[in-house]
Design an enzyme around this catalytic site. Structure first.
Site, PDB file in Angstrom:
ATOM      1  CD  GLN A   1      -3.226   0.362   2.099  1.00  0.00           C
ATOM      2  OE1 GLN A   1      -3.212  -0.765   2.581  1.00  0.00           O
ATOM      3  NE2 GLN A   1      -4.158   1.237   2.401  1.00  0.00           N
TER       4      GLN A   1
ATOM      5  CG  HIS B   1       1.992  -4.510   9.426  1.00  0.00           C
ATOM      6  ND1 HIS B   1       1.845  -5.823   9.023  1.00  0.00           N
ATOM      7  CD2 HIS B   1       1.876  -3.757   8.300  1.00  0.00           C
ATOM      8  CE1 HIS B   1       1.658  -5.854   7.715  1.00  0.00           C
ATOM      9  NE2 HIS B   1       1.663  -4.623   7.246  1.00  0.00           N
TER      10      HIS B   1
ATOM     11  NE  ARG C   1      -3.031  -8.229   4.354  1.00  0.00           N
ATOM     12  CZ  ARG C   1      -2.330  -7.115   4.217  1.00  0.00           C
ATOM     13  NH1 ARG C   1      -2.763  -6.178   3.377  1.00  0.00           N
ATOM     14  NH2 ARG C   1      -1.216  -6.917   4.908  1.00  0.00           N
TER      15      ARG C   1
ATOM     16  CB  SER D   1       2.562  -4.918   3.888  1.00  0.00           C
ATOM     17  OG  SER D   1       1.349  -4.887   4.600  1.00  0.00           O
ATOM     18  CG  LEU D   2      -1.280  -5.470  -0.969  1.00  0.00           C
ATOM     19  CD1 LEU D   2      -2.522  -6.314  -0.986  1.00  0.00           C
ATOM     20  CD2 LEU D   2      -1.559  -4.103  -1.523  1.00  0.00           C
TER      21      LEU D   2
ATOM     22  CD  GLN E   1       1.669  -9.362   5.796  1.00  0.00           C
ATOM     23  OE1 GLN E   1       0.568  -8.847   5.714  1.00  0.00           O
ATOM     24  NE2 GLN E   1       2.391  -9.666   4.743  1.00  0.00           N
TER      25      GLN E   1
END
Length: 294
Positions: free
Chosen positions: A9, A195, A113, A88-89, A244
């Site tokens: 992102q 996170h 998500r 991440s993503l 995660q």
């Protein structure tokens, strides 16, 4: 060895993917399939929406996933990863790239998500901040000493760490970071504490979705944000994906491990060049590149 890396992102921009849609029938087919799966025209927002429309988490995450995955698909036979990783993503894009997930299931999980994260953000005011110019260990120590929930969230490169937590705790921690000599401690324009423990409601929701999804053995290892090491077992991949959401993204450590394991070239697949810049800051001698489609 060829390492393929996938952004998360923040890499989005209006117009992303339009060139692929117009040039490649396969890309057009996959984008249209995505519109059907999502139940709204994400291509309209990606290609000609406003930055604010694209910035909504429920749009941003599927949009970046689609750009990355479709780009890797249209590369055809020239796409030959020896290892993959995503920020991440981006980990979901990486898992489609190495065959652990199929396109449709990956998109459904990313959409779930994103919506779960959006909901978690709305439950409690929270945010993130970038801290520049301090050692990781000192940032960790100052977070521990700050009242409230504030934790390291993204280890992006040496001297660049993002912290995540409650608004008041983030603001207090930023003051401590500046007093300790940080070059900058800047609250980011994000709507939640990604996170961090504040994502626990989203983690529970995603865990159920992941448990209901079929994962296959991947064609090459994925270096996951949680463990930073090469992972090939589908059960372990699933567990790390769930963890995660509330654990930090250890990008610095993942890149260092990929280099130690023989990575020679890092190719960024997706919008922007953020990860190429981070890899260079982690190791100046590493070769980085984007994708040149002919």
């Amino acid at each position: 060895m060829n390492a393929y890396i996938f952004p998360g992102q923040g890499a989005q921009f209006v117009g992303m993917g339009l060139d692929l849609y117009e040039k490649y029938p396969l890309a057009q087919e996959l984008f249209e399939k995505a519109n059907d799966i999502l139940g709204f025209s994400i291509t309209d927002i990606m290609f000609q929406g406003t930055p604010d429309e694209l910035k909504q988490t429920k749009v941003t995450q599927p949009a970046i996933y689609l750009h990355s995955v479709i780009l890797s698909k249209v590369m055809g036979d020239s796409f030959k990863p020896d290892m993959v990783a995503g920020h991440s993503l981006g980990e979901f894009s990486a898992l489609v790239a190495n065959g652990a997930l199929n396109f449709e299931d990956g998109l459904k999980l990313v959409s779930q998500r994103a919506r779960a994260m959006q909901k978690a953000c709305e439950l409690q005011p929270s945010t993130m901040a970038a801290v520049l110019g301090l050692e990781d260990a000192l940032v960790e120590k100052l977070c521990e000493e700050t009242e409230g929930i504030v934790v390291p969230a993204n280890y992006n490169c040496p001297g660049q760490l993002v912290i995540s937590g409650e608004v008041a705790a983030i603001q207090a921690a930023c003051e401590k970071m500046k007093e300790a000599g940080a070059r900058r401690a800047l609250v980011l324009p994000v709507g939640g504490a990604f996170h961090s423990p504040l994502m626990e409601p989203a983690r529970e929701e995603l865990a159920a979705a992941i448990a209901a999804t079929q994962f296959k053995e991947p064609s090459c290892p994925v270096y996951q944000n949680v463990t930073t090491t090469a992972v090939t077992g589908s059960k372990e991949i699933q567990e790390n994906l769930i963890a995660q959401l509330t654990a930090p993204v250890k990008w610095t450590q993942s890149v260092q491990q990929m280099l130690a394991d023989g990575a020679k070239t890092f190719t960024e697949i997706g919008p922007g060049k953020v990860l190429q810049g981070l890899v260079k800051k982690i190791d100046r001698s590493a070769e980085t590149q984007g994708v040149e489609l002919t």
